[in-house]
Design a protein around this motif. Sequence first.
Motif, short mmCIF file in Angstrom:
data_model
loop_
_atom_site.label_atom_id
_atom_site.label_comp_id
_atom_site.label_asym_id
_atom_site.label_seq_id
_atom_site.Cartn_x
_atom_site.Cartn_y
_atom_site.Cartn_z
N SER A 150 0.83 -1.20 0.00
CA SER A 150 0.00 0.00 0.00
C SER A 150 0.87 1.25 0.00
O SER A 150 2.03 1.24 0.41
N ASP A 163 -5.88 0.83 14.29
CA ASP A 163 -6.65 1.43 13.19
C ASP A 163 -5.73 1.74 12.00
O ASP A 163 -6.08 1.50 10.85
N LYS A 200 -4.98 -1.35 10.05
CA LYS A 200 -6.11 -1.71 9.18
C LYS A 200 -6.15 -0.82 7.94
O LYS A 200 -6.45 -1.29 6.84
N ASN A 225 -3.37 -2.00 5.60
CA ASN A 225 -3.63 -3.31 4.98
C ASN A 225 -4.93 -3.36 4.18
O ASN A 225 -5.33 -4.42 3.71
N GLY A 226 -5.59 -2.21 4.03
CA GLY A 226 -6.79 -2.14 3.21
C GLY A 226 -8.04 -2.72 3.83
O GLY A 226 -9.02 -2.99 3.14
N ARG A 227 -8.02 -2.91 5.14
CA ARG A 227 -9.21 -3.45 5.82
C ARG A 227 -10.13 -2.35 6.35
O ARG A 227 -11.18 -2.63 6.90
N ARG A 228 -9.71 -1.11 6.16
CA ARG A 228 -10.52 0.03 6.57
C ARG A 228 -10.19 1.20 5.66
O ARG A 228 -9.07 1.36 5.21
N TYR A 229 -11.19 2.04 5.38
CA TYR A 229 -10.99 3.23 4.57
C TYR A 229 -10.64 4.42 5.46
O TYR A 229 -11.11 4.52 6.58
#
Length: 75
Positions: A2, A28, A31, A34-38
């Motif tokens: 990323s 947070d 995340k 790692n692309g698990r949250r915007y």
Amino acid sequence: MSRLKEMRLKRNYTQIKVQMMTGIDQSDYSKLENGRRYMTFEQCRKLALALGTSMDYLAGLTDDDRPYKRSKDVT
């Protein structure tokens, strides 16, 4: 990888260092990285300032990682 992680590693920052610079909790941030949250707008702004890049670069709107020239110091 990323763009967040790329910029963080480029500056030799740990996730904890980014947390201290931005106030974004390390879990947070992980995340986000790692692309698990915007990112919210405010998180993107804080991260761009801390990592010395532009919000557009973090959002994938440009491939130029240089920050924009600022007319005054933004915190």
